[in-house]
Design a protein around this motif. Structure first.
Motif, PDB file in Angstrom:
ATOM      1  N   GLU A 155      -5.303   0.692  -2.020  1.00 10.45           N
ATOM      2  CA  GLU A 155      -6.287  -0.148  -2.706  1.00 10.45           C
ATOM      3  C   GLU A 155      -5.722  -1.437  -3.274  1.00 10.45           C
ATOM      4  O   GLU A 155      -6.433  -2.420  -3.401  1.00 10.45           O
ATOM      5  N   GLN A 199      -6.616   5.945  -1.429  1.00  7.90           N
ATOM      6  CA  GLN A 199      -7.990   6.420  -1.394  1.00  7.90           C
ATOM      7  C   GLN A 199      -8.286   6.846   0.029  1.00  7.90           C
ATOM      8  O   GLN A 199      -7.828   6.196   0.992  1.00  7.90           O
ATOM      9  N   TYR A 204     -13.465   5.244   1.182  1.00 10.13           N
ATOM     10  CA  TYR A 204     -13.388   3.771   1.141  1.00 10.13           C
ATOM     11  C   TYR A 204     -14.528   3.162   1.963  1.00 10.13           C
ATOM     12  O   TYR A 204     -15.158   2.183   1.568  1.00 10.13           O
TER      13      TYR A 204
END
Length: 206
Positions: A155, A199, A204
């Motif tokens: 991220e 993630q 996502y």
């Protein structure tokens, strides 16, 4: 191929060799290398041990290419660090050119075979990811892309946006960043990324 560890040398070592710079595709501007009717990506399998010689020849005639390399540090007798740069993926070089440029590359006699690229967009993205991992100076391991785990997305941080696969190892979790086209990739410790920045890709995308 066996797993290969590459550990970044201390900062006192020599700079990145020029062979990586002049005619490499500008990996930070990969949009400029999208497939078109003039140039395309080719996966080149070089003669054994001749990857850097081939890269030097391509550099000399101005044919764009990308040869992922990383340094290894060897101790000399006086305990000084001697750095040698090695291709990350044995015998593989990625050429970005039209057919005439490919023929010129073949004329060097340093190419064993040329492999078709099924998905140029994916290869471009994979090479960019590998380039970014190398650029962080993080210790990495080259390994085959087998038994892939959950796909994750980073991220933030220096590797923000990079996708890879989470591997469970006896020594801890690792993130495998693949080059799907050749079935190999590099893995780094999740601790070097920060687990909080990972993630799942499914989450996502949602």
């Amino acid at each position: 191929p066996p797993e290969t560890d590459f550990v970044m040398p201390p900062s006192r070592t020599e700079a990145t060799p020029p062979i990586l710079k002049p005619r490499n595709v500008e990996m930070d501007e990969m949009d400029a290398s999208k497939p078109n009717e003039v140039r395309r990506w080719w996966t080149v399998y070089a003669a054994a041990g001749r990857e850097k010689s081939l890269a030097a020849q391509l550099n000399r005639v101005g044919i764009p290419f990308y040869l992922p390399m990383a340094p290894r540090c060897f101790d000399n007798e006086d305990d000084a660090c001697r750095v040698s740069y090695f291709p990350l993926f044995s015998r593989y070089l990625f050429l970005y050119g039209h057919r005439d440029e490919l023929l010129t590359a073949l004329s060097t006699g340093l190419i064993s075979r040329v492999l078709p690229v099924e998905d140029e967009d994916r290869l471009r993205g994979d090479l960019l990811n590998i380039h970014r991992v190398i650029g962080t100076g993080t210790a990495l391991t080259v390994e085959p892309c087998v038994a892939q785990g959950a796909e994750v997305h980073i991220e933030g941080g220096p590797l923000g946006g990079v996708k890879g696969f989470l591997l469970e190892r006896s020594t801890g979790k690792r993130l495998l960043v693949p080059i799907t086209e050749i079935g190999q990739g590099v893995s780094i410790s999740v601790e070097q990324v920060s687990p909080q920045m990972l993630q799942s890709v499914s989450a996502y995308n949602n």
